[in-house]
Design an enzyme around this catalytic site. Structure first.
Site, PDB file in Angstrom:
ATOM      1  N   CYS A  26      -7.536 -20.077  14.097  1.00 27.37           N
ATOM      2  CA  CYS A  26      -8.548 -20.167  15.257  1.00 27.37           C
ATOM      3  C   CYS A  26      -9.853 -20.818  14.912  1.00 27.37           C
ATOM      4  O   CYS A  26     -10.394 -21.220  15.797  1.00 27.37           O
ATOM      5  CB  CYS A  26      -8.636 -18.892  15.885  1.00 27.37           C
ATOM      6  SG  CYS A  26      -7.159 -17.972  16.352  1.00 27.37           S
ATOM      7  N   ARG A  80       0.810  -1.147   0.121  1.00 24.20           N
ATOM      8  CA  ARG A  80      -0.109   0.020   0.205  1.00 24.20           C
ATOM      9  C   ARG A  80       0.624   1.421   0.111  1.00 24.20           C
ATOM     10  O   ARG A  80       0.391   2.434  -0.477  1.00 24.20           O
ATOM     11  CB  ARG A  80      -0.855  -0.046   1.263  1.00 24.20           C
ATOM     12  CG  ARG A  80      -1.921  -1.018   1.145  1.00 24.20           C
ATOM     13  CD  ARG A  80      -2.823  -0.765   2.536  1.00 24.20           C
ATOM     14  NE  ARG A  80      -3.924  -2.031   2.627  1.00 24.20           N
ATOM     15  CZ  ARG A  80      -3.625  -2.946   3.372  1.00 24.20           C
ATOM     16  NH1 ARG A  80      -2.675  -2.844   4.264  1.00 24.20           N
ATOM     17  NH2 ARG A  80      -4.383  -3.876   3.530  1.00 24.20           N
ATOM     18  N   SER A 129      -3.561 -16.521   4.475  1.00 24.55           N
ATOM     19  CA  SER A 129      -4.291 -15.518   5.071  1.00 24.55           C
ATOM     20  C   SER A 129      -5.349 -16.366   5.680  1.00 24.55           C
ATOM     21  O   SER A 129      -6.626 -16.054   5.379  1.00 24.55           O
ATOM     22  CB  SER A 129      -4.552 -14.523   4.111  1.00 24.55           C
ATOM     23  OG  SER A 129      -3.453 -13.690   3.861  1.00 24.55           O
TER      24      SER A 129
END
Length: 457
Positions: free
Chosen positions: A46, A23, A42
């Site tokens: 969990c 970015r 990505s």
């Protein structure tokens, strides 16, 4: 002149760093190469227990961004490639393509180590047998599901009663398995004090999970085909068609150790506030492979959580991209659930406070999630630690049902602000009968703790 950023690891910390750096700098300014040895990027580790248990039906729901999506942002993401060596003086890494078997050296100007953590496997006979599973990656989850769907039996043993162990035990119950849990600790959930862990054990007993505490796995017994058939402790044997390891994780820092990079007491990489590896201007590290500062005790801790990993990546990417960001530390906040029982903690346990040399007082209160007269109200237990004389909040543990766990965020903010329990009493928290009693359980505990502190001054 184009600089090259090399990132080892394509999950939360690594890809957050890559995305943030992109970015801030174009491909002409910064070339970004990411090496990931697995099949996915990505993803939410969990969420794996909920996928295994059937609450999440599609594996891809756990993937936040695919390799193709990352590549579309001019990030050179190389899947199924494992980094075998870091040459710090030469500023290069040796990488092996796991499909082709070829190896190459790749130079870097800046390096990010985001190698994560690996499940702990105790060095006992049979631990690597077919049917014994750790659960850390989507590949691990897929392998476990395949075992569950192919095995003819319905007997499972979970080793370890931490967050992953407890969540996996519930997942296996949901799949129709008979579950035995072997836990070397006094109670489940060693992240809580034993008196609070006893509440978890009671809930697990109610679910039909056989919980063995003060017990330790000694051997995995195999059948004629080399598959698990049973496990043993010092004084008993338990049949098993599948074994799930929930003992915990350790930082995956073998590469860093071999490269001579600084590691802490828990084998995690040591960084400064900018997440730069100490003593190395062009190397950063983040995620489950690092140690972080505990803001309550002042010591370094290893805490493997995706929340921290994503923050680390954002900070690393900002600094590499020419900006400025820091990660000041953590207070150790975590939440989980066992069936409908919610579990939360933040700050120090009693043994943590002892180890830090702190004198403290504890209080435990029973309250409810809503006004007592409101339909659906449920009991809640809150334990609070406060420093003796000063009254500074040191830690909170909470066990209850719907509406309980997220109350821990109040305590997390108070810990970060170094508030005293007396100051907490005056917090202007929201109230309406469907959401809390007039005195929120956290405030009830704070008031009781403040009285105890005053009496012991």
């Amino acid at each position: 002149m184009t600089e090259r950023l090399v990132i080892i690891g394509g999950d939360a910390a690594g890809m957050s760093a890559a995305s943030q750096a992109r970015r801030m700098k174009t491909a002409e300014e910064l070339e970004i190469i990411v090496f990931e040895r697995g099949h996915f990027t990505s993803f939410s580790a969990c969420g794996i227990p909920y996928w295994v248990g059937g609450d999440v039906t599609d594996r891809d729901e756990l993937i936040a961004r695919t390799p193709e999506e990352h590549r579309s942002r001019e990030i050179d993401l190389r899947m199924r490639v494992e980094v075998l060596e870091i040459d710090v003086p030469g500023r290069r890494v040796r990488a092996r393509d796991l499909e082709a078997g070829t190896e190459t050296w790749v130079d870097y100007d800046k390096l990010v180590i985001a190698t994560g953590a690996t499940p702990i496997r105790p060095p006992i006979p049979g631990i690597d047998a077919s049917g014994v599973h750790g659960v850390q990656t989507l590949d691990d989850g897929q392998a476990l599901i395949e075992t569950l769907e192919s095995t003819g039996g319905r007997r499972a043993v979970v080793v370890g009663a931490g967050y992953i162990g407890v969540e996996m035990a519930e997942a296996l119950i949901n799949r129709g398995y008979e579950v035995t849990m072997i836990n070397r600790g006094q109670q489940p959930m060693a992240t809580l004090d034993p008196d609070m862990g006893a509440l978890i054990r009671k809930a697990m007993d109610g679910m039909g999970i056989r919980v063995l505490c003060d017990a330790e796995l000694t051997e995995v017994l195999l059948d004629a085909d080399g598959r698990v058939r049973a496990v043993t402790t010092a004084d008993a044997e338990f049949p098993a068609d599948v074994v799930v390891l929930g003992i915990g994780v350790r930082p995956a820092t073998e590469l860093a150790r071999a490269a001579g990079l600084p590691l802490g007491l828990h084998d995690g990489l040591l960084t400064d506030l900018s997440m730069r590896v100490r003593g190395h201007e062009n190397i950063w590290a983040g995620g489950d492979c690092v140690e972080v500062l505990d803001l309550v005790s002042g010591t370094e801790r290893h805490i493997a959580l995706g929340t921290h990993a994503n923050k680390h990546g954002q900070i690393i990417g900002a600094n590499i991209g020419g900006g400025y960001a820091t990660f000041p530390g953590v207070v150790g906040t975590a939440v989980s659930k066992v069936c409908d029982l919610e579990v939360a903690r933040t700050g120090l346990r009693e043994r943590d406070a002892h180890a830090a040399g702190l004198q403290f007082l504890t209080v435990t209160i029973e309250s409810t999630s809503r006004s007592g007269y409101f339909p659906g109200t449920a009991p809640m237990t809150v334990k609070m630690l406060a420093e003796r004389r000063t009254g500074r909040l040191l830690g909170v543990q909470l066990v209850g049902r719907e509406g309980a766990a997220k109350r821990i965020d109040i305590a997390a903010v108070a810990l970060t602000a170094r508030m005293t329990v007396d100051q907490m009493i005056a917090l202007d928290l929201g109230y309406a009968p469907p959401f809390s009693p007039v005195w929120d359980p956290i405030l009830v505990a704070a008031r009781k703790a403040a009285i105890a502190v005053e009496r012991n001054r």
